[in-house]
Design a protein around this motif. Structure first.
Motif, mmCIF file in Angstrom:
data_model
loop_
_atom_site.group_PDB
_atom_site.id
_atom_site.type_symbol
_atom_site.label_atom_id
_atom_site.label_comp_id
_atom_site.label_asym_id
_atom_site.label_seq_id
_atom_site.Cartn_x
_atom_site.Cartn_y
_atom_site.Cartn_z
ATOM 1 N N ALA A 131 12.320 11.429 -28.316
ATOM 2 C CA ALA A 131 11.654 12.674 -28.720
ATOM 3 C C ALA A 131 12.684 13.660 -29.279
ATOM 4 C CB ALA A 131 10.937 13.290 -27.521
ATOM 5 N N THR A 132 12.313 14.353 -30.342
ATOM 6 C CA THR A 132 13.224 15.323 -30.969
ATOM 7 C C THR A 132 12.685 16.743 -30.912
ATOM 8 O OG1 THR A 132 12.224 14.859 -33.136
ATOM 9 C CG2 THR A 132 14.195 13.593 -32.536
ATOM 10 N N ASP A 133 11.376 16.878 -30.802
ATOM 11 C CA ASP A 133 10.766 18.207 -30.733
ATOM 12 C C ASP A 133 11.108 18.877 -29.412
ATOM 13 O OD1 ASP A 133 8.628 20.224 -31.723
ATOM 14 O OD2 ASP A 133 7.963 19.678 -29.697
ATOM 15 N N ALA A 134 11.523 20.129 -29.471
ATOM 16 C CA ALA A 134 11.962 20.844 -28.271
ATOM 17 C C ALA A 134 10.856 20.957 -27.232
ATOM 18 C CB ALA A 134 12.473 22.233 -28.653
ATOM 19 N N ILE A 135 9.636 21.256 -27.672
ATOM 20 C CA ILE A 135 8.518 21.382 -26.736
ATOM 21 C C ILE A 135 8.213 20.049 -26.068
ATOM 22 C CG2 ILE A 135 6.068 21.926 -26.486
ATOM 23 C CD1 ILE A 135 7.831 24.359 -26.948
ATOM 24 N N ALA A 136 8.235 18.974 -26.855
ATOM 25 C CA ALA A 136 7.970 17.642 -26.302
ATOM 26 C C ALA A 136 9.016 17.271 -25.259
ATOM 27 C CB ALA A 136 7.954 16.603 -27.425
ATOM 28 N N LYS A 137 10.282 17.573 -25.562
ATOM 29 C CA LYS A 137 11.356 17.260 -24.603
ATOM 30 C C LYS A 137 11.239 18.104 -23.351
ATOM 31 C CE LYS A 137 14.852 17.666 -27.507
ATOM 32 N NZ LYS A 137 16.256 17.637 -27.998
ATOM 33 N N ALA A 138 10.918 19.377 -23.516
ATOM 34 C CA ALA A 138 10.788 20.270 -22.357
ATOM 35 C C ALA A 138 9.632 19.829 -21.464
ATOM 36 C CB ALA A 138 10.581 21.711 -22.828
ATOM 37 N N THR A 139 8.520 19.459 -22.090
ATOM 38 C CA THR A 139 7.359 18.982 -21.318
ATOM 39 C C THR A 139 7.700 17.698 -20.577
ATOM 40 O OG1 THR A 139 5.859 19.952 -22.952
ATOM 41 C CG2 THR A 139 4.946 18.277 -21.466
ATOM 42 N N ARG A 140 8.345 16.784 -21.297
ATOM 43 C CA ARG A 140 8.763 15.509 -20.691
ATOM 44 C C ARG A 140 9.651 15.746 -19.481
ATOM 45 N NH1 ARG A 140 13.312 12.994 -24.081
ATOM 46 N NH2 ARG A 140 14.450 14.552 -22.848
ATOM 47 N N ASP A 141 10.649 16.612 -19.630
ATOM 48 C CA ASP A 141 11.601 16.852 -18.551
ATOM 49 C C ASP A 141 10.970 17.574 -17.374
ATOM 50 O OD1 ASP A 141 13.472 15.598 -20.110
ATOM 51 O OD2 ASP A 141 14.458 17.439 -20.781
ATOM 52 N N ALA A 142 10.013 18.463 -17.656
ATOM 53 C CA ALA A 142 9.331 19.179 -16.577
ATOM 54 C C ALA A 142 8.470 18.227 -15.752
ATOM 55 C CB ALA A 142 8.474 20.304 -17.154
ATOM 56 N N VAL A 143 7.738 17.340 -16.443
ATOM 57 C CA VAL A 143 6.902 16.361 -15.741
ATOM 58 C C VAL A 143 7.782 15.406 -14.950
ATOM 59 C CG1 VAL A 143 5.287 14.436 -16.034
ATOM 60 C CG2 VAL A 143 5.026 16.510 -17.412
ATOM 61 N N LEU A 144 8.888 14.992 -15.541
ATOM 62 C CA LEU A 144 9.813 14.095 -14.863
ATOM 63 C C LEU A 144 10.359 14.728 -13.584
ATOM 64 C CD1 LEU A 144 11.652 11.645 -14.601
ATOM 65 C CD2 LEU A 144 13.225 12.726 -16.217
#
Length: 200
Positions: A107-120
């Protein structure tokens, strides 16, 4: 590259057969299935497991990793979080076969990465909390059974001689703590047994 990682502890009811079948259903070649057997997800870090090391080596340039659930990687928050971040940095896509949840290291989009990391982070914390809660409930249940029906309660018999303990630890690549838990003895006793066997 598509890989599958499985881990079987002594208590979670999983078998290598079910995990090989899970891998097959997701199109993973058997030669790319890696399973650590008899290994605690709480007491043995991923970096201390033989098969997990092979997984990370194969995924050093990215790929797709299938796991039944994140707790197969680790049941400890810090270890799971650090390991997953390492995979994400390598561009690995981690897919959970239990419910289709995906953690995409590409993932390269900042929002996508932030969401991914928060769920993780949430799932890692929940995994450790669930494990500790189950252990506590199990402990309380055993104590209650001993109080109410001491004549009926019989704990699991374990062979705890030095040779058996050291052989089991070597076979499973287990830590001192995990070995102590398996045999119902103290970590100090495990260390003493290991020293005795080494000198012998």
């Amino acid at each position: 590259m598509k890989l599958y990682y499985g881990r079987i502890s002594t208590t979670d009811g999983q078998t290598s057969a079910t995990q090989y079948e899970d891998a097959k259903q997701h199109g993973v070649d058997r030669k790319h299935v890696h399973i650590d057997e008899g290994v605690s997800g709480y007491h043995v870090a991923p970096s201390d497991r033989a098969e997990w090391k092979r997984v990370e080596d194969k995924l050093s340039n990215g790929g797709v990793l299938y796991v039944r659930w994140l707790d197969r990687i680790s049941r400890r928050y810090d270890e799971l979080h650090a390991t997953m971040q390492r995979l994400m940095a390598m561009g690995v896509r981690v897919e959970c076969t239990l419910n289709g949840m995906v953690f995409d290291g590409a993932a390269t989009d900042a929002i996508a990465k932030a969401t991914r990391d928060a769920v993780l982070a949430f799932m890692a914390a929940q995994g450790e909390a669930d494990y500790l809660n189950r252990r506590e409930m199990q402990r309380r249940g055993i104590e209650q059974a001993k109080r109410t029906s001491p004549e009926k309660y019989v704990g699991r018999a374990r062979a705890a001689d030095a040779e058996s303990v050291v052989a089991w630890r070597r076979e499973h690549g287990a830590s001192i703590a995990a070995t102590a838990e398996e045999f119902g003895i103290s970590p100090a006793t495990v260390k003493r047994y290991c020293a005795q066997q080494a000198s012998a």
